[in-house]
Each structure stands twice: as C-alpha cells, then as structure tokens.
Write a protein that holds these residues in place. Structure first.
Motif, PDB file in Angstrom:
ATOM      1  N   GLY A 190       0.806  -1.203   0.000  1.00 22.60           N
ATOM      2  CA  GLY A 190       0.000   0.000   0.000  1.00 22.60           C
ATOM      3  C   GLY A 190       0.847   1.263   0.000  1.00 22.60           C
ATOM      4  N   LEU A 191       0.201   2.390   0.214  1.00 23.91           N
ATOM      5  CA  LEU A 191       0.885   3.680   0.217  1.00 23.91           C
ATOM      6  C   LEU A 191       1.697   3.852   1.497  1.00 23.91           C
ATOM      7  N   PRO A 192       2.933   4.294   1.388  1.00 20.55           N
ATOM      8  CA  PRO A 192       3.743   4.485   2.599  1.00 20.55           C
ATOM      9  C   PRO A 192       3.366   5.770   3.334  1.00 20.55           C
ATOM     10  N   ASP A 193       3.738   5.806   4.622  1.00 17.71           N
ATOM     11  CA  ASP A 193       3.548   7.024   5.403  1.00 17.71           C
ATOM     12  C   ASP A 193       4.560   8.091   4.996  1.00 17.71           C
ATOM     13  N   GLY A 194       5.772   7.651   4.670  1.00 15.42           N
ATOM     14  CA  GLY A 194       6.823   8.584   4.308  1.00 15.42           C
ATOM     15  C   GLY A 194       7.868   7.925   3.428  1.00 15.42           C
ATOM     16  N   VAL A 195       8.702   8.756   2.824  1.00 16.97           N
ATOM     17  CA  VAL A 195       9.744   8.299   1.902  1.00 16.97           C
ATOM     18  C   VAL A 195      11.050   8.982   2.287  1.00 16.97           C
ATOM     19  N   LEU A 196      12.112   8.182   2.415  1.00 16.14           N
ATOM     20  CA  LEU A 196      13.444   8.709   2.714  1.00 16.14           C
ATOM     21  C   LEU A 196      14.392   8.198   1.631  1.00 16.14           C
ATOM     22  N   ALA A 197      15.046   9.112   0.912  1.00 15.49           N
ATOM     23  CA  ALA A 197      15.783   8.704  -0.281  1.00 15.49           C
ATOM     24  C   ALA A 197      17.172   9.319  -0.357  1.00 15.49           C
ATOM     25  N   PRO A 314      -5.707  -3.128 -16.484  1.00 13.06           N
ATOM     26  CA  PRO A 314      -4.605  -3.761 -15.753  1.00 13.06           C
ATOM     27  C   PRO A 314      -3.879  -2.802 -14.830  1.00 13.06           C
ATOM     28  N   VAL A 315      -3.842  -1.531 -15.180  1.00 18.32           N
ATOM     29  CA  VAL A 315      -3.208  -0.506 -14.343  1.00 18.32           C
ATOM     30  C   VAL A 315      -4.102   0.730 -14.396  1.00 18.32           C
ATOM     31  N   HIS A 316      -4.861   0.947 -13.350  1.00 20.06           N
ATOM     32  CA  HIS A 316      -5.762   2.100 -13.323  1.00 20.06           C
ATOM     33  C   HIS A 316      -4.941   3.377 -13.209  1.00 20.06           C
ATOM     34  N   PRO A 317      -5.372   4.480 -13.840  1.00 18.04           N
ATOM     35  CA  PRO A 317      -4.611   5.731 -13.745  1.00 18.04           C
ATOM     36  C   PRO A 317      -4.288   6.169 -12.326  1.00 18.04           C
ATOM     37  N   VAL A 318      -5.192   5.919 -11.369  1.00 12.61           N
ATOM     38  CA  VAL A 318      -4.906   6.355  -9.995  1.00 12.61           C
ATOM     39  C   VAL A 318      -3.758   5.550  -9.396  1.00 12.61           C
ATOM     40  N   GLU A 319      -3.572   4.308  -9.843  1.00  8.87           N
ATOM     41  CA  GLU A 319      -2.427   3.521  -9.387  1.00  8.87           C
ATOM     42  C   GLU A 319      -1.127   4.114  -9.921  1.00  8.87           C
ATOM     43  N   ALA A 320      -1.142   4.506 -11.188  1.00  9.61           N
ATOM     44  CA  ALA A 320       0.035   5.141 -11.780  1.00  9.61           C
ATOM     45  C   ALA A 320       0.311   6.489 -11.124  1.00  9.61           C
ATOM     46  N   ARG A 349      -6.404   9.321  -2.767  1.00  5.55           N
ATOM     47  CA  ARG A 349      -6.110   8.215  -1.856  1.00  5.55           C
ATOM     48  C   ARG A 349      -7.315   7.294  -1.730  1.00  5.55           C
ATOM     49  N   ASN A 350      -8.492   7.856  -1.639  1.00  4.60           N
ATOM     50  CA  ASN A 350      -9.698   7.035  -1.527  1.00  4.60           C
ATOM     51  C   ASN A 350      -9.904   6.183  -2.768  1.00  4.60           C
ATOM     52  N   ARG A 351      -9.718   6.793  -3.926  1.00  4.01           N
ATOM     53  CA  ARG A 351      -9.854   6.024  -5.173  1.00  4.01           C
ATOM     54  C   ARG A 351      -8.820   4.925  -5.255  1.00  4.01           C
ATOM     55  N   TRP A 352      -7.600   5.242  -4.814  1.00  6.00           N
ATOM     56  CA  TRP A 352      -6.540   4.230  -4.832  1.00  6.00           C
ATOM     57  C   TRP A 352      -6.887   3.078  -3.897  1.00  6.00           C
ATOM     58  N   GLU A 353      -7.393   3.370  -2.714  1.00  2.00           N
ATOM     59  CA  GLU A 353      -7.771   2.317  -1.764  1.00  2.00           C
ATOM     60  C   GLU A 353      -8.903   1.456  -2.322  1.00  2.00           C
ATOM     61  N   ARG A 354      -9.876   2.079  -2.965  1.00  2.00           N
ATOM     62  CA  ARG A 354     -10.981   1.302  -3.551  1.00  2.00           C
ATOM     63  C   ARG A 354     -10.458   0.401  -4.652  1.00  2.00           C
ATOM     64  N   ARG A 355      -9.538   0.916  -5.457  1.00  2.00           N
ATOM     65  CA  ARG A 355      -8.958   0.103  -6.531  1.00  2.00           C
ATOM     66  C   ARG A 355      -8.186  -1.069  -5.953  1.00  2.00           C
ATOM     67  N   ARG A 356      -7.482  -0.836  -4.855  1.00  2.00           N
ATOM     68  CA  ARG A 356      -6.660  -1.901  -4.264  1.00  2.00           C
ATOM     69  C   ARG A 356      -7.527  -2.994  -3.662  1.00  2.00           C
ATOM     70  N   VAL A 357      -8.643  -2.610  -3.041  1.00  2.00           N
ATOM     71  CA  VAL A 357      -9.524  -3.601  -2.421  1.00  2.00           C
ATOM     72  C   VAL A 357     -10.298  -4.366  -3.477  1.00  2.00           C
ATOM     73  N   THR A 358     -10.782  -3.671  -4.504  1.00  2.00           N
ATOM     74  CA  THR A 358     -11.542  -4.318  -5.578  1.00  2.00           C
ATOM     75  C   THR A 358     -10.940  -3.986  -6.920  1.00  2.00           C
ATOM     76  N   PRO A 359      -9.853  -4.662  -7.316  1.00  2.00           N
ATOM     77  CA  PRO A 359      -9.200  -4.356  -8.588  1.00  2.00           C
ATOM     78  C   PRO A 359     -10.079  -4.715  -9.785  1.00  2.00           C
TER      79      PRO A 359
END
Length: 359
Positions: A190-197, A314-320, A349-359
C-alpha cells in the motif's frame, strides 16, 4: 480478424522495439498497424507489414488505429499521450507517464474528458521473480513481512550516449527503474507514510543519478528500493523478512533477456524461471520453492479486454498516479534530506484504496 484492435506505436527505441512491439505481437486481440519512428529501415526489417510514419499526426488521423502506445523519452510522454487522447484514441504510455504530479493529473483529466482509457505500462507486475515472492507472501509463508528489499541492479560502468543518461528532465536511474520498484511495493504494502531517499552519481562522467536507495516507511515496517549501475554480482532481486521466516529470490525475471536475444513472446520456454525462491523458516532451515513463470503479455491482454469491455484495466490511472507521488517524494527527499510523504489528495487516496480492495 476484423475485431482486432489496431495499434499505433510511437517510438522505436529500446522500449518500443524490445518490449512493446514484441508483446503486442504476442496478443491475438491486438494488431500492430503503424509505427512513428525515424528508424524506418529498422521497423520495416522487423515488421514488414507495418506502416511507418515520420510524425504522429498522420497516425492519429487514421481511423483504423484505436490504441496508441507511447514509448518515447520520458519528457515527451505526457504531451504525446494527451495528443492521442484528444484524437479519440485509447492510450498506453510507458512509465513514468509524466514528469511531475501536476502533469500526471492533467493527463488523467484529458483521458476522463475525452472518455478514453489511459493505461500506464507497469509491466513488471507480471515478472516471474515478483509473482513468485508475492504468492509466497500472500500465502503467509513467512508470516507478516517486516522488512522488504527490492533490487534492480546492473553492471554498466560506462556512461552511454542515450537520453536516459543525459542531463535532462525525466532522465536518470530513479526515473527509469524507480517506477518498477515502487509499483511492486505499492501492490504488496500500500501507500507508505513517508519516503526517505538518497540519489547519487557514482560512475565517472555521470550527468544524472545512476544509484538510488529509497526507504518507504510503513509504521515499523521498512521497504527498501535500490538500483545501482556498478553491481557486477553478489546481490539478490528480492528479500523479505517476516515474523515466521525469510524469503530470498536471487535471479531476476528472464523475459527482457529473452526478447533481447530474439525470442518471440509466448514461444517455448517463455517466462520460465529456473531460479527458485529460497524459504528460510524460523529454525534457519532452507528449502526451495519453484518459481512461477512470468508473462508480460498479460498487461496487453488486459488492455485489449478493457477496451473491448467489460474487463478491468490492468493498471488504473490512480495507481500510476500513486507511483508518481512516491517517485516525486523520493526526489524531494534526496534533494532536501528529509522524510517526505506522497503528495496525494484525499479523494485520490480514496480512489486508490478502492482500486486496491476491488481491482
């Protein structure tokens, strides 16, 4: 044959030639009919029946083309994708599909306004190495994953004269390989809380980053994404440590190597992976688990199904878009030396979560 979707490919460099043209040809529902390229001789040598255009306008005017595939340098992805969408075409665009989040959102808005489908080429979802370790994780073989490492390492000590290594927008190893690493991580965790690079230029004469080390933060879980250009060996593709053991996958998916060697997608041995997954239990005992075959044609089969309906993209725009948010957060983190959160709006984020639960 009449029901096949006519495909126009824009760009015949490494990605267009090695991946897109070959994978499209391996899907019966798709018909590669035109290529936009200055390499007309190469295209005609490889695909004698295909029409070659010097620019995109003639191809966009062709009613026989229903799907346009954009496989050009990264800084041209968004404008070319928008042009094709406005011409009434469905679009596959190579990753990353934009240079920043504003541009990415603009491309998605054009697709929605035109009522066309937008697909981003996150083909590494169908690699044998990722499928193999993903299945083991889903089965709970090592319990809950606390640490994950994903390496996309190569040994390319000499800087080459190609757009990916020029000092230009969208160049560098992080924009090249980062989207693959991120997309796979988001699918699993899923989506991370933060990114350190941290990004670096390690080779003599490097004009852009050729080393990337990015940590995604999920509470106490850590997901490490790494890409290097000076790795001759001694590394692994994936490692996962969990509450009941560990998984190690050394060898990488072979489909790219097969295509480079001239194999046809779907030919004998296609996607087979002789390198097993190593499972290490809580007592330190090791056993091997056979690798799952990979098949990147699944992306284009799903594209054809989504265009024909009613199959799911196969790859919804919100995932990209989520991948882009992590990609940019890592760039900002490396530049500013701080943890950055992916900059997604609440509805995204909501759309991404819905896509992840029901791809």
């Amino acid at each position: 044959m009449e029901d096949r979707i006519g495909v126009g490919l824009v760009g015949y460099g490494y990605a267009g030639r090695t991946f897109h043209a070959a994978l499209i040809a391996g899907v019966t529902a798709l018909d590669l009919r035109a290529v936009v390229s200055r390499r007309a001789d190469e295209v005609r040598r490889d695909w004698p029946a295909v029409t070659v255009h010097a620019d995109i306008d003639a191809m966009l005017a062709d009613p026989a083309i229903g799907l346009v595939v954009v496989a050009t340098p990264n800084d041209t992805h968004a404008p070319l994708a928008c042009a094709a969408l406005r011409a009434g075409k469905h679009v596959v665009v190579d990753k990353p599909f934009a240079l920043d989040l504003a541009q990415a959102r603009a491309v998605i808005a054009v697709a929605e306004a035109e009522g066309r489908q937008l697909f981003v080429f996150h083909n590494r979802r169908w690699d044998s190495d990722f499928l193999t370790i993903s299945v083991a994780i889903a089965e709970g073989v090592i319990g809950e994953v606390r640490h994950w490492e994903s390496h996309f390492d190569r040994f390319r000590p000499a800087v080459r004269d190609r757009w990916r290594e020029h000092d230009a927008p969208g160049a560098g190893v992080w924009f090249d390989l980062g989207p693959h690493l991120i997309d796979q991580a988001l699918l699993l965790f899923g989506l991370p809380d933060g990114v350190l690079a941290s990004l670096a230029r390690q080779r003599d004469g490097a004009a852009v980053d050729d080393w990337a080390h990015v940590v995604l933060l999920y509470g106490e879980r850590r997901v490490v994404l790494h890409a290097g250009s000076l790795v001759a060996g001694g590394t692994h593709r994936f490692v996962a440590h969990g509450t009941r053991g560990s998984l190690v996958k050394h060898g990488a998916d072979r489909q790219e190597a097969q295509l480079v060697a001239g194999a046809r997608a779907g030919s004998a041995g296609w996607g087979e992976d002789p390198d097993p997954l190593i499972v290490i239990d809580s007592e330190g005992e090791k056993r091997e688990r056979a690798a799952v075959p990979g098949d990147q044609r699944a992306f284009y089969r799903a594209v054809a199904g989504a265009i024909a309906g009613p199959a799911t993209s196969p790859v919804h725009p919100v995932e990209a878009l989520a991948v882009m948010a992590v990609l940019i957060a890592a760039q900002t983190s490396a530049r500013e030396g701080r943890v950055c959160a992916p900059d997604l709006l609440s509805d995204e984020r909501n759309r991404w979560e819905r896509r992840r639960v029901t791809p």
